[in-house]
Design a protein around this motif. Structure first.
Motif, mmCIF file in Angstrom:
data_model
loop_
_atom_site.group_PDB
_atom_site.id
_atom_site.type_symbol
_atom_site.label_atom_id
_atom_site.label_comp_id
_atom_site.label_asym_id
_atom_site.label_seq_id
_atom_site.Cartn_x
_atom_site.Cartn_y
_atom_site.Cartn_z
ATOM 1 N N ASN A 1 13.692 -118.360 -98.375
ATOM 2 C CA ASN A 1 13.477 -116.886 -97.427
ATOM 3 C C ASN A 1 14.426 -116.870 -96.230
ATOM 4 O O ASN A 1 15.035 -117.860 -96.213
ATOM 5 C CB ASN A 1 12.125 -116.880 -96.580
ATOM 6 N N LEU A 2 15.264 -116.000 -96.518
ATOM 7 C CA LEU A 2 16.517 -116.181 -95.289
ATOM 8 C C LEU A 2 15.758 -115.126 -93.225
ATOM 9 O O LEU A 2 15.412 -114.018 -94.260
ATOM 10 C CB LEU A 2 17.641 -114.816 -95.622
ATOM 11 N N LEU A 3 15.773 -115.577 -92.656
ATOM 12 C CA LEU A 3 15.685 -115.286 -91.467
ATOM 13 C C LEU A 3 16.542 -114.481 -91.122
ATOM 14 O O LEU A 3 17.495 -115.482 -90.496
ATOM 15 C CB LEU A 3 14.263 -116.311 -91.373
ATOM 16 N N ILE A 4 16.762 -113.595 -90.402
ATOM 17 C CA ILE A 4 17.765 -112.881 -89.668
ATOM 18 C C ILE A 4 17.256 -112.075 -88.255
ATOM 19 O O ILE A 4 15.951 -111.339 -88.488
ATOM 20 C CB ILE A 4 18.564 -111.707 -90.778
ATOM 21 N N SER A 5 17.661 -111.905 -87.326
ATOM 22 C CA SER A 5 17.281 -111.834 -86.042
ATOM 23 C C SER A 5 18.639 -111.600 -85.663
ATOM 24 O O SER A 5 19.715 -111.839 -85.266
ATOM 25 C CB SER A 5 16.982 -112.637 -85.642
ATOM 26 N N ARG A 6 18.391 -110.651 -84.040
ATOM 27 C CA ARG A 6 18.777 -110.512 -82.455
ATOM 28 C C ARG A 6 19.142 -111.479 -81.723
ATOM 29 O O ARG A 6 19.604 -111.367 -80.738
ATOM 30 C CB ARG A 6 19.302 -109.031 -83.337
ATOM 31 N N VAL A 7 17.809 -112.265 -81.687
ATOM 32 C CA VAL A 7 17.282 -112.969 -81.068
ATOM 33 C C VAL A 7 16.919 -114.107 -81.659
ATOM 34 O O VAL A 7 16.552 -113.843 -82.791
ATOM 35 C CB VAL A 7 16.342 -112.459 -79.839
ATOM 36 N N SER A 8 17.094 -115.079 -80.808
ATOM 37 C CA SER A 8 16.877 -116.572 -81.508
ATOM 38 C C SER A 8 15.403 -116.024 -82.381
ATOM 39 O O SER A 8 14.828 -116.143 -81.325
ATOM 40 C CB SER A 8 16.640 -117.993 -80.558
ATOM 41 N N VAL B 1 29.385 -104.680 -85.654
ATOM 42 C CA VAL B 1 30.220 -104.814 -85.090
ATOM 43 C C VAL B 1 29.983 -105.924 -83.496
ATOM 44 O O VAL B 1 29.873 -104.640 -82.886
ATOM 45 C CB VAL B 1 31.636 -104.310 -84.986
ATOM 46 N N GLY B 2 30.269 -106.999 -83.344
ATOM 47 C CA GLY B 2 29.976 -107.542 -81.618
ATOM 48 C C GLY B 2 28.896 -108.501 -81.627
ATOM 49 O O GLY B 2 28.552 -109.052 -80.390
ATOM 50 N N THR B 3 27.561 -107.711 -83.005
ATOM 51 C CA THR B 3 26.285 -108.075 -82.184
ATOM 52 C C THR B 3 26.553 -109.610 -82.412
ATOM 53 O O THR B 3 26.472 -109.431 -83.977
ATOM 54 C CB THR B 3 25.526 -107.187 -83.243
ATOM 55 N N THR B 4 25.409 -110.123 -82.278
ATOM 56 C CA THR B 4 25.002 -111.492 -82.826
ATOM 57 C C THR B 4 23.932 -111.782 -83.118
ATOM 58 O O THR B 4 23.088 -111.519 -83.015
ATOM 59 C CB THR B 4 24.932 -112.677 -81.069
ATOM 60 N N TYR B 5 24.535 -112.599 -84.504
ATOM 61 C CA TYR B 5 22.459 -112.695 -84.866
ATOM 62 C C TYR B 5 22.067 -113.789 -85.316
ATOM 63 O O TYR B 5 23.319 -115.059 -85.295
ATOM 64 C CB TYR B 5 22.975 -111.766 -86.829
ATOM 65 N N PHE B 6 21.128 -114.506 -85.217
ATOM 66 C CA PHE B 6 20.729 -115.347 -84.803
ATOM 67 C C PHE B 6 19.690 -115.973 -87.118
ATOM 68 O O PHE B 6 19.351 -114.821 -87.157
ATOM 69 C CB PHE B 6 19.208 -116.158 -84.870
ATOM 70 N N PHE B 7 20.011 -116.997 -87.925
ATOM 71 C CA PHE B 7 19.771 -116.828 -88.856
ATOM 72 C C PHE B 7 18.800 -118.580 -89.831
ATOM 73 O O PHE B 7 19.433 -119.547 -88.861
ATOM 74 C CB PHE B 7 21.045 -117.096 -89.851
#
Length: 146
Positions: free
Chosen positions: A60-67, A116-122
């Motif tokens: 599973n790949l988990l992606i979020s805009r927060v940790s 663009v410019g947004t940090t994502y956590f994986f």
């Protein structure tokens, strides 16, 4: 105990799955996840197939805009690419810690591109065909490029 009764009890005990019970409950935690931001709001996900459990069927790949904390790994919905989980389909026969797998992701969901410019956590986690999910891999944070 009569031989016929013993045979019946042994046959009942052997019914069901051939997968050992202990392997249905745990999967090895994957390590070594790497994600690289590419131009065009795409992400390159790199990992190795590290699981050999009989029930293993992918990651599973988990992606979020927060940790993504350890507790969130089990509650967060994984990215769905091929219509179901796991995100990346594999089997234990594909185990190879020397063969880097690379997948290009161009959308956070089916309708939203990476911003663009947004940090994502994986993070990735092993998944079994019985629905068991492993602990999450190392967390990687990447900022989307134009």
């Amino acid at each position: 105990m009569k031989p016929a009764l013993l045979t019946l009890l042994l046959s009942i005990a052997g019914c069901g799955t051939s997968i050992p019970f202990d392997q249905e409950l745990t999967l090895k935690r994957p390590t070594g996840l790497n994600v690289v931001a590419l131009s065009g709001r795409r992400m390159q996900v790199e990992y190795y197939v590290q699981n050999q459990e009989d029930t293993f069927d992918g990651y599973n790949l988990l992606i979020s805009r927060v940790s993504i904390g350890d507790s969130e790994v089990f509650t967060q919905e994984p990215l769905i690419i091929n219509g179901s989980v796991p995100t990346f389909l594999h089997s234990s026969s594909e185990f190879n810690v020397s063969a880097l797998r690379t997948v290009i992701i161009d959308r956070l969901t089916n309708v939203l591109p990476f911003e663009v410019g947004t940090t994502y956590f994986f993070r990735i986690q092993a998944h079994s065909r019985k629905g068991v999910r492993s602990e999450g891999s190392n967390e990687v944070q990447v900022t989307a490029l134009p």
